[in-house]
Design an enzyme around this catalytic site. Structure first.
Site, PDB file in Angstrom:
ATOM      1  N   ALA A 142      -1.465  -9.653  -8.395  1.00  0.00           N
ATOM      2  CA  ALA A 142      -0.244  -8.687  -8.607  1.00  0.00           C
ATOM      3  C   ALA A 142       0.072  -9.789 -10.110  1.00  0.00           C
ATOM      4  O   ALA A 142      -0.571 -10.774  -9.698  1.00  0.00           O
ATOM      5  CB  ALA A 142       0.810  -9.168  -7.079  1.00  0.00           C
ATOM      6  N   THR A 144       3.262  -9.657 -12.494  1.00  0.00           N
ATOM      7  CA  THR A 144       4.822 -10.010 -11.675  1.00  0.00           C
ATOM      8  C   THR A 144       5.458 -10.336 -12.733  1.00  0.00           C
ATOM      9  O   THR A 144       5.686 -10.572 -13.804  1.00  0.00           O
ATOM     10  CB  THR A 144       5.366 -11.220 -11.457  1.00  0.00           C
ATOM     11  OG1 THR A 144       4.889 -12.703 -12.378  1.00  0.00           O
ATOM     12  CG2 THR A 144       4.774 -12.307 -10.028  1.00  0.00           C
ATOM     13  N   VAL A 172      -1.859 -14.067  -7.452  1.00  0.00           N
ATOM     14  CA  VAL A 172      -1.221 -13.963  -8.690  1.00  0.00           C
ATOM     15  C   VAL A 172      -0.865 -13.974 -10.081  1.00  0.00           C
ATOM     16  O   VAL A 172      -1.388 -15.100 -10.098  1.00  0.00           O
ATOM     17  CB  VAL A 172       0.710 -14.204  -7.586  1.00  0.00           C
ATOM     18  CG1 VAL A 172       1.517 -13.780  -8.896  1.00  0.00           C
ATOM     19  CG2 VAL A 172       0.699 -13.399  -6.366  1.00  0.00           C
ATOM     20  N   LYS A 173      -0.604 -13.553 -10.776  1.00  0.00           N
ATOM     21  CA  LYS A 173      -0.835 -13.311 -12.216  1.00  0.00           C
ATOM     22  C   LYS A 173       0.850 -13.491 -12.914  1.00  0.00           C
ATOM     23  O   LYS A 173       0.993 -12.091 -12.173  1.00  0.00           O
ATOM     24  CB  LYS A 173      -1.078 -12.279 -13.386  1.00  0.00           C
ATOM     25  CG  LYS A 173      -1.319 -12.360 -14.291  1.00  0.00           C
ATOM     26  CD  LYS A 173      -1.674 -11.616 -15.152  1.00  0.00           C
ATOM     27  CE  LYS A 173      -1.739 -11.901 -16.436  1.00  0.00           C
ATOM     28  NZ  LYS A 173      -2.349 -10.744 -17.236  1.00  0.00           N
ATOM     29  N   THR A 174       1.472 -14.515 -12.825  1.00  0.00           N
ATOM     30  CA  THR A 174       3.238 -14.866 -13.545  1.00  0.00           C
ATOM     31  C   THR A 174       3.193 -15.824 -14.270  1.00  0.00           C
ATOM     32  O   THR A 174       2.036 -15.899 -15.127  1.00  0.00           O
ATOM     33  CB  THR A 174       3.592 -15.281 -12.306  1.00  0.00           C
ATOM     34  OG1 THR A 174       4.983 -15.363 -12.801  1.00  0.00           O
ATOM     35  CG2 THR A 174       3.446 -17.131 -12.058  1.00  0.00           C
TER      36      THR A 174
END
Ligand code: 5RP
Length: 263
Positions: A142, A144, A172-174
């Protein structure tokens, strides 16, 4: 966890040290021609042996990457808007799971925009992809995304990242922000950082080291690698931080040495 899902996750995050250098070269899906990606084969293909995973669109994969490439692929599956759009980040699906599987991907990536008027659209389409990911054993990364009007701080990034994990993301990539360790504590899946806009090389290496120190498992980095003065030396320096515990100073020294001798 299902064998296929585990096997694919191991192709994204190295099982040896639990870390990853993902190379993000998907920018064309909304930016079109992008500095550093115009001559894709010339700039990007020499980086592939040093990337644990490459993240890109199906068009780039088909047109630029030879099928004997051994670097696992994370396919961008959300998009549908461009930098010219008023609703740039109102993304939907741009590919089917069937095509992703035909392309033999190790994972898929979908951008969500939490807090926008249209957040429900991106979150529900993301959730539909997470269902398919469970069904076929494909990890979901995902991303963000952050709207221009949103504050890039730990509170917002934690909110978006935790929602992504709760809805079914495997990774998660943020964005890296102050207090990143608090974000990592709140997110029950591995977290990688995006590089963001091009920074001077020592700063990009410092950000990488700080993110790892705060608990990230690695980077999904694009412009800070392929727009570096010497992209091959830069990806090797990033690897040295991620996989060989180099300090940012040691990695920058390595970058300069590699540059001088033509990597
Ligand atoms: C947008 C994206 C990008 O297309 C890309 O992957 C970002 O990489 P970088 O910021 O390191 O250039 O994910 O949300």
């Amino acid at each position: 966890m299902d064998w296929g899902l585990k096997n694919r996750l191991n192709r994204i995050i190295r099982p040896g040290d639990g870390r990853t250098v993902m190379l993000a070269v998907d920018h064309g899906y909304f930016m079109g021609p992008t500095s550093g990606l115009d001559d894709f084969r010339k700039t990007i293909n020499p980086l592939l042996p040093y990337a644990d995973t490459v993240m890109l669109t199906r068009g780039a994969l088909r047109n630029y990457i030879p099928p004997d490439c051994e670097t696992p692929v994370v396919l961008r599956v959300s998009g549908g808007t461009s930098i010219l759009s008023k609703e740039l980040l109102r993304e939907g699906s741009i590919v089917t799971m069937e095509d992703a599987l035909r392309l033999n991907v190790a994972g898929v990536a979908f951008s969500i925009l939490v807090g926008a008027d249209f957040e429900r659209d991106t979150l529900l389409e993301f959730t539909r992809w997470c269902d398919d990911c469970q069904k076929y054993g494909v990890p979901m990364v995902a991303v963000t995304a952050v709207g221009k009007e949103m504050v890039r701080d730990e509170k917002y990034m934690s909110l978006a990242s935790r929602i992504a994990a709760e809805l079914g993301a495997h990774i998660v990539k943020t964005y890296f922000v102050d207090g990143f360790e608090r974000l990592v504590e709140k997110v029950p899946v591995p977290v990688v950082i995006a590089g963001g806009k091009k920074l001077p090389e020592p700063e990009a290496l410092r950000m990488t080291a700080q993110a790892l120190h705060a608990g990230a498992v690695g980077v999904d980095m694009g412009r800070n690698i392929f727009q570096a003065e010497d992209p091959v030396s830069m990806i090797k320096a990033v690897r040295a931080v991620v996989h060989e515990k180099h300090t940012p100073e040691e990695a920058f020294k390595l970058y300069n040495e590699l540059r001088k001798k033509g990597h």
